[in-house]
Design a protein around this motif. Sequence first.
Motif, PDB file in Angstrom:
ATOM      1  N   PHE A  54       0.864  -1.087   0.006  1.00 44.51           N
ATOM      2  CA  PHE A  54       0.071  -0.011   0.012  1.00 44.51           C
ATOM      3  C   PHE A  54       0.891   1.128  -0.174  1.00 44.51           C
ATOM      4  N   ILE A  55       1.856   1.815   0.734  1.00 46.82           N
ATOM      5  CA  ILE A  55       2.756   2.425   0.903  1.00 46.82           C
ATOM      6  C   ILE A  55       3.462   2.419  -0.509  1.00 46.82           C
ATOM      7  N   ILE A  56       3.847   1.566  -0.937  1.00 45.12           N
ATOM      8  CA  ILE A  56       4.631   1.717  -2.441  1.00 45.12           C
ATOM      9  C   ILE A  56       3.819   2.103  -3.358  1.00 45.12           C
ATOM     10  N   ASP A  57       2.391   1.567  -3.423  1.00 43.89           N
ATOM     11  CA  ASP A  57       1.585   2.110  -4.289  1.00 43.89           C
ATOM     12  C   ASP A  57       1.251   3.703  -4.192  1.00 43.89           C
ATOM     13  N   ARG A  58       1.081   4.023  -2.859  1.00 42.96           N
ATOM     14  CA  ARG A  58       0.978   5.414  -2.635  1.00 42.96           C
ATOM     15  C   ARG A  58       2.069   6.347  -3.148  1.00 42.96           C
ATOM     16  N   LEU A  59       3.336   5.770  -2.843  1.00 37.30           N
ATOM     17  CA  LEU A  59       4.255   6.707  -3.348  1.00 37.30           C
ATOM     18  C   LEU A  59       4.601   6.755  -4.931  1.00 37.30           C
ATOM     19  N   VAL A  60       4.256   5.567  -5.455  1.00 37.26           N
ATOM     20  CA  VAL A  60       4.301   5.673  -6.820  1.00 37.26           C
ATOM     21  C   VAL A  60       3.176   6.294  -7.643  1.00 37.26           C
ATOM     22  N   ALA A  61       1.947   6.380  -7.275  1.00 33.07           N
ATOM     23  CA  ALA A  61       1.013   7.184  -7.476  1.00 33.07           C
ATOM     24  C   ALA A  61       1.163   8.642  -7.253  1.00 33.07           C
ATOM     25  N   HIS A  62       1.648   9.125  -6.049  1.00 35.83           N
ATOM     26  CA  HIS A  62       1.700  10.408  -5.833  1.00 35.83           C
ATOM     27  C   HIS A  62       3.114  11.105  -5.672  1.00 35.83           C
ATOM     28  N   GLN A  63       4.077  10.432  -5.761  1.00 37.80           N
ATOM     29  CA  GLN A  63       5.491  11.055  -5.893  1.00 37.80           C
ATOM     30  C   GLN A  63       6.207   9.983  -6.942  1.00 37.80           C
ATOM     31  N   PRO A  64       5.739  10.030  -8.178  1.00 44.18           N
ATOM     32  CA  PRO A  64       6.187   9.022  -9.039  1.00 44.18           C
ATOM     33  C   PRO A  64       7.923   9.360  -9.286  1.00 44.18           C
ATOM     34  N   ASN A  65       8.191  10.667  -9.359  1.00 44.08           N
ATOM     35  CA  ASN A  65       9.386  10.939  -9.768  1.00 44.08           C
ATOM     36  C   ASN A  65      10.384  11.191  -8.725  1.00 44.08           C
ATOM     37  N   SER A  66       9.918  10.825  -7.517  1.00 47.58           N
ATOM     38  CA  SER A  66      11.064  10.945  -6.371  1.00 47.58           C
ATOM     39  C   SER A  66      11.917   9.821  -6.424  1.00 47.58           C
ATOM     40  N   LEU A  67      13.053   9.707  -5.760  1.00 42.63           N
ATOM     41  CA  LEU A  67      13.850   9.016  -5.457  1.00 42.63           C
ATOM     42  C   LEU A  67      13.507   7.897  -4.407  1.00 42.63           C
ATOM     43  N   LEU A  68      12.575   8.386  -3.520  1.00 40.80           N
ATOM     44  CA  LEU A  68      11.826   7.451  -2.571  1.00 40.80           C
ATOM     45  C   LEU A  68      11.236   6.657  -3.266  1.00 40.80           C
ATOM     46  N   ALA A  69      10.223   6.973  -4.170  1.00 45.19           N
ATOM     47  CA  ALA A  69       9.427   5.826  -4.722  1.00 45.19           C
ATOM     48  C   ALA A  69      10.233   4.994  -5.472  1.00 45.19           C
ATOM     49  N   PHE A  70      11.352   5.241  -6.475  1.00 48.17           N
ATOM     50  CA  PHE A  70      12.035   4.391  -7.132  1.00 48.17           C
ATOM     51  C   PHE A  70      12.607   3.456  -6.246  1.00 48.17           C
ATOM     52  N   LEU A  71      13.141   3.963  -4.856  1.00 46.03           N
ATOM     53  CA  LEU A  71      13.651   2.834  -4.061  1.00 46.03           C
ATOM     54  C   LEU A  71      12.881   1.838  -3.427  1.00 46.03           C
ATOM     55  N   ALA A  72      11.904   2.443  -2.950  1.00 48.53           N
ATOM     56  CA  ALA A  72      10.637   1.765  -2.594  1.00 48.53           C
ATOM     57  C   ALA A  72      10.324   0.549  -3.333  1.00 48.53           C
ATOM     58  N   ARG A  73       9.997   0.883  -4.561  1.00 45.14           N
ATOM     59  CA  ARG A  73       9.474  -0.048  -5.471  1.00 45.14           C
ATOM     60  C   ARG A  73      10.408  -1.050  -6.174  1.00 45.14           C
ATOM     61  N   SER A  74      11.874  -0.578  -5.994  1.00 48.46           N
ATOM     62  CA  SER A  74      12.934  -1.446  -6.398  1.00 48.46           C
ATOM     63  C   SER A  74      13.507  -2.559  -5.419  1.00 48.46           C
ATOM     64  N   GLY A  75      13.093  -2.270  -4.140  1.00 47.62           N
ATOM     65  CA  GLY A  75      13.220  -2.999  -2.930  1.00 47.62           C
ATOM     66  C   GLY A  75      14.716  -2.637  -2.510  1.00 47.62           C
ATOM     67  N   SER A  76      15.138  -1.715  -2.647  1.00 49.47           N
ATOM     68  CA  SER A  76      16.459  -1.320  -2.250  1.00 49.47           C
ATOM     69  C   SER A  76      16.509  -0.592  -0.855  1.00 49.47           C
ATOM     70  N   GLY A  77      16.018  -1.142  -0.023  1.00 52.39           N
ATOM     71  CA  GLY A  77      16.159  -0.788   1.544  1.00 52.39           C
ATOM     72  C   GLY A  77      16.989  -1.266   2.483  1.00 52.39           C
ATOM     73  N   GLU A  78      17.916  -2.009   2.056  1.00 51.69           N
ATOM     74  CA  GLU A  78      19.071  -2.413   2.756  1.00 51.69           C
ATOM     75  C   GLU A  78      20.363  -1.873   2.536  1.00 51.69           C
ATOM     76  N   ALA A  79      20.219  -0.674   1.850  1.00 50.09           N
ATOM     77  CA  ALA A  79      21.667   0.003   1.498  1.00 50.09           C
ATOM     78  C   ALA A  79      22.020   0.755   2.964  1.00 50.09           C
ATOM     79  N   ASP A  80      23.264   0.331   3.380  1.00 47.32           N
ATOM     80  CA  ASP A  80      23.742   0.687   4.908  1.00 47.32           C
ATOM     81  C   ASP A  80      24.837   1.900   4.424  1.00 47.32           C
ATOM     82  N   CYS A  81      24.453   3.157   3.997  1.00 47.54           N
ATOM     83  CA  CYS A  81      25.351   3.903   3.602  1.00 47.54           C
ATOM     84  C   CYS A  81      25.010   5.267   4.304  1.00 47.54           C
ATOM     85  N   ASP A  82      26.001   6.196   4.560  1.00 45.86           N
ATOM     86  CA  ASP A  82      25.604   7.462   5.577  1.00 45.86           C
ATOM     87  C   ASP A  82      24.844   8.549   4.548  1.00 45.86           C
ATOM     88  N   ASN A  83      25.312   8.343   3.201  1.00 48.99           N
ATOM     89  CA  ASN A  83      24.690   9.462   2.120  1.00 48.99           C
ATOM     90  C   ASN A  83      24.222   8.746   1.001  1.00 48.99           C
TER      91      ASN A  83
END
Length: 394
Positions: free
Chosen positions: A196-225
């Motif tokens: 549901f969260i991913i769908d909301r981001l894709v629908a309402h913030q489609p051009n954001s990096l947050l939506a791209f990362l949420a949809r691509s499953g890149s949530g385990e990146a442990d970097c400071d920047n």
Amino acid sequence: MSSLAWIDFDESERQRAQRIMALFQERETRDELGLGGIRDSIADHLFPGTSTIQTRLRYMLFIPWIFRMLEGSSAGSDQLATNARALENRLANALKAGGESNGIIGRDAGADLQRLPSSVYWAGLGAWGIRLFPGSTDNLFSSMRHLQHGRPRIRESEDAASEAQSLQIWTPSLPPMPKDLLETAHFNLTLDEAQFIIDRLVAHQPNSLLAFLARSGSGEADCDNIWEHPQLVDFPHETRILVGHAAMFSSVIHGASLLYNLLLSQMREKSEWIERYESRLADWRAGLDMPAIRAWSLDAFWQVIEHPAHSIRPAAKRFVSDWLALLTSDGIGDGHLTPAARLVQDRERRLKTSQSRFANRAVRDRWTGASGAEPLTFRWAQAKSHLRDIANAE
């Protein structure tokens, strides 16, 4: 399905006022040199709806679930606000009962909590299309008096056209609330909630990096920047350009913040502070990629970061331009009489006038030794936490 009658106010001005008030509330948004508009423009492009005081992602569901419990109430707006506060306090207790320890808003404050979870997440709920009602919580409580079992009371003289102007409070696709939410609660998302969260981001913030990362499953990146992300090369082209500008701006302007802290430390004659900031400035200089900085186009930077929700003042642009010119020509020194020191002091004096730490000794003596001394990360820490919650859904 809940709906409310139309409220007549300027939505853009209301949202701008809410953002300004939110900045005053957030501890990590100290903006001694008046560069917050630049920082927030970048952050809102990359990670819209996030805030430095957000903790865990499931609050994006907790708040709508709690507020839905109030719908249909005949209480006045003041009582509704009181009831909402009580429910949010109960949620904190339920999270503790569920074994959660980190990320609970109000864990220690209890009933004395000043900043409720709803105020922390309200703007994000709107940005992600979870909240459809356009007003503040106060607007909502005032309007809920007109609700009866989730529908507006329409006067007999009003016709279907008037009723068509009604607004829903929450998106109809909101996942169902757990039955024992206020008894024992957890931060872990279910798979359906994460989707549901991913769908909301894709629908309402489609051009954001947050939506791209949420949809691509890149949530385990442990970097400071964010510019250190292992999948950086896979980011959309325009996003990579923006991230590159963000990295350059953070690197360049960090020296101004360090110099600001060093100058105040020298005026306070605090040897330990002076030594710390001299060392940090030296490390900053050593880490600069001067060929890349000299090739950096400020004109392109201003164009890329332009955001409709933020206005960057000409004085802020001049400061960045002047700082960059000094950095690429004479370099940045440590003393009070250098051009860089004068630039930093003049900027802070103009912004704070009588409350300038450089001009007002009483204000300076209350300074505790650090103001905005960390590099800008544009809310990556909060975005990374939210992405991890999505990745760990079960």
